[in-house]
Design a protein around this motif. Structure first.
Motif, short mmCIF file in Angstrom:
data_model
loop_
_atom_site.label_atom_id
_atom_site.label_comp_id
_atom_site.label_asym_id
_atom_site.label_seq_id
_atom_site.Cartn_x
_atom_site.Cartn_y
_atom_site.Cartn_z
N SER A 130 0.81 -1.20 0.00
CA SER A 130 0.00 0.00 0.00
C SER A 130 0.85 1.26 0.00
CB SER A 130 -0.95 0.02 1.21
OG SER A 130 -0.23 0.07 2.42
N MET A 131 0.21 2.36 -0.43
CA MET A 131 0.92 3.60 -0.67
C MET A 131 0.65 4.61 0.44
SD MET A 131 0.57 3.93 -4.80
CE MET A 131 1.47 5.48 -4.78
N ARG A 132 1.58 5.59 0.56
CA ARG A 132 1.48 6.54 1.66
C ARG A 132 2.07 7.89 1.23
NH1 ARG A 132 0.60 4.74 7.10
NH2 ARG A 132 -0.48 6.49 8.11
N SER A 133 2.31 8.76 2.18
CA SER A 133 2.73 10.13 1.91
C SER A 133 4.23 10.25 1.67
CB SER A 133 2.32 11.04 3.08
OG SER A 133 2.92 10.61 4.29
N ALA A 134 4.64 11.39 1.12
CA ALA A 134 6.01 11.64 0.71
C ALA A 134 6.77 12.46 1.74
CB ALA A 134 6.03 12.35 -0.63
N ARG A 135 8.11 12.46 1.59
CA ARG A 135 9.00 13.29 2.39
C ARG A 135 9.97 14.00 1.43
NH1 ARG A 135 5.51 12.16 5.15
NH2 ARG A 135 5.47 11.15 7.20
N PRO A 136 10.62 15.08 1.86
CA PRO A 136 11.53 15.81 0.97
C PRO A 136 12.61 14.93 0.34
CG PRO A 136 11.10 17.11 2.94
CD PRO A 136 10.47 15.77 3.17
N SER A 137 13.11 13.95 1.09
CA SER A 137 14.20 13.12 0.58
C SER A 137 13.82 12.40 -0.70
CB SER A 137 14.60 12.08 1.65
OG SER A 137 14.85 12.70 2.89
N ASN A 138 12.57 11.93 -0.78
CA ASN A 138 12.14 11.23 -1.99
C ASN A 138 12.21 12.13 -3.21
OD1 ASN A 138 9.90 10.39 0.39
ND2 ASN A 138 11.11 8.74 -0.47
N LEU A 139 11.95 13.41 -2.99
CA LEU A 139 11.86 14.36 -4.09
C LEU A 139 13.21 14.91 -4.51
CD1 LEU A 139 8.66 15.88 -2.64
CD2 LEU A 139 8.81 14.82 -4.90
#
Length: 374
Positions: free
Chosen positions: A135-144
């Motif tokens: 399942s999917m969830r929210s992002a953080r700056p590091s991913n971007l």
């Protein structure tokens, strides 16, 4: 907002955002296949410059090498952009679906709270046939600041306001499930709603179309950046590189306690977490990887929730590269969000990977010493 939050956010953004920017290219670059280096002792591989191509050991009609894994894929996929996803790694989010189909799997601490719970970020080149992933969830700056180096389109479900400036970058193409729910699906699995969101191939295609994103590499793509050995002459890490035996790798993530066991018969590292095999429930297969890259990574804690921003753009940190039952110490560097992360052995040479899937761990520098290689 609390004063501490403001100060920490300013500190993180002053470094990470300043370094993250990518210069827009004058024109779309020619897409090349990944460099494949013949590691035969009689070859001139040691003279190979990083990023240059070498002669393939074979060709196949209608097929090309996947720049993420060096495996064969349909030539129609040659220029197709990969996708990046945010996948929850809370125990309640398991079993995962679709993760055996990823090309590269990142794992990083999501928060300093909850024993350093991690999240996963798959990178997938051939994504259209995926039936269910998450399942999917929210992002953080590091991913971007990582996914732009693959020129990927980013699929996620919202996140704290810290991500807003990153999402707004010209080089970030993204689809937020909180705003474009028709590009995702909800599965009635008997769990709380935060564990019911999944991605699928038709939804990813719809996201590209709905947002008007190019399905082929755009002007921010800097080209294939992993270097691969030819399959006929795979990489064997050597004493000259400081190689040590690596039949089991225990990572320092305290909550899920992930580890890998080497299977000599097929040359893959099989993943375990939460005290059991890490299984893809889509096909009941255990996740396995040919290459492991473990990065010692600095970070900022952004608020009282423990939300984190890793310094993914850095040139002073080290780590390990693991393949074929051996591990070596490495250093790594990344100059901006769109530029590839480069890895070097202790002789200063850029490392060469073996054909297959790669796992990348961003381990906080204050717990990096807790990794164990045996």
């Amino acid at each position: 907002m609390k004063k501490r939050q403001v100060l920490l956010l300013a500190a993180a953004l002053s470094v990470t955002t300043a370094l993250a920017s990518c210069g827009k290219k004058d024109e779309t670059p020619e897409v090349t296949e990944p460099p494949v280096i013949d590691m035969d002792p009689g070859s001139s591989a040691e003279e190979e410059e990083p990023g240059t191509s070498a002669v393939e050991e074979e060709t196949r009609d209608g097929m090309v090498r996947n720049p993420l894994t060096n495996e064969w894929i349909d030539e129609a996929l040659k220029d197709q952009r990969p996708i990046a996803l945010m996948v929850d790694n809370d125990k309640r989010a398991t079993p995962h679906y679709g993760l055996s189909q990823v090309d590269i799997l990142y794992e990083m601490t999501n928060s300093t709270k909850n024993s350093g719970i991690t999240r996963l970020m798959p990178i997938i080149k051939d994504w259209e046939g995926i039936k269910q992933i998450g399942s999917m969830r929210s992002a953080r700056p590091s991913n971007l600041t990582i996914m732009p180096e693959w020129n990927a389109v980013f699929f996620y479900f919202g996140g704290p306001f810290y991500i807003d400036d990153y999402i707004a970058k010209d080089y970030v193409d993204s689809v937020d499930g909180n705003k474009d729910s028709d590009c995702f699906m909800r599965v009635n699995n008997g769990k709380p709603s935060e564990f019911t969101a999944y991605g699928h191939g038709e939804g990813f295609a719809k996201g590209f179309e709905k947002k008007g994103y190019s399905r082929t590499y755009n002007e921010y793509y800097e080209g294939a950046h992993y270097q691969f050995a030819s399959e006929s002459s795979p990489v064997e890490l050597t004493a000259d590189q400081g190689a040590e035996n690596a039949s089991r790798i225990d990572l320092a993530f305290a909550l899920n306690k992930p580890y890998f066991e080497y299977n000599e018969s097929d040359g893959l590292y099989y993943r375990f977490q939460y005290g059991e095999k890490h299984i893809d429930a889509e096909n009941n297969s255990q996740l396995a990887f040919k290459n492991l890259l473990i990065q010692n990574t600095r970070y900022e804690e952004l608020d009282d929730n423990g939300y984190m921003a890793f310094y993914t753009i850095d040139d002073k940190m080290d780590g390990y590269y693991v393949t074929n039952g051996k591990a070596i110490h490495i250093t790594w560097k990344k100059t901006d969000a769109c530029s590839p992360t480069r890895y070097f052995d202790d002789n200063g040479k850029e490392i060469v990977l073996n054909t297959g899937k790669t796992y990348v761990a961003l381990v906080p520098n204050d717990i990096f010493k807790n990794n164990k290689i045996q």
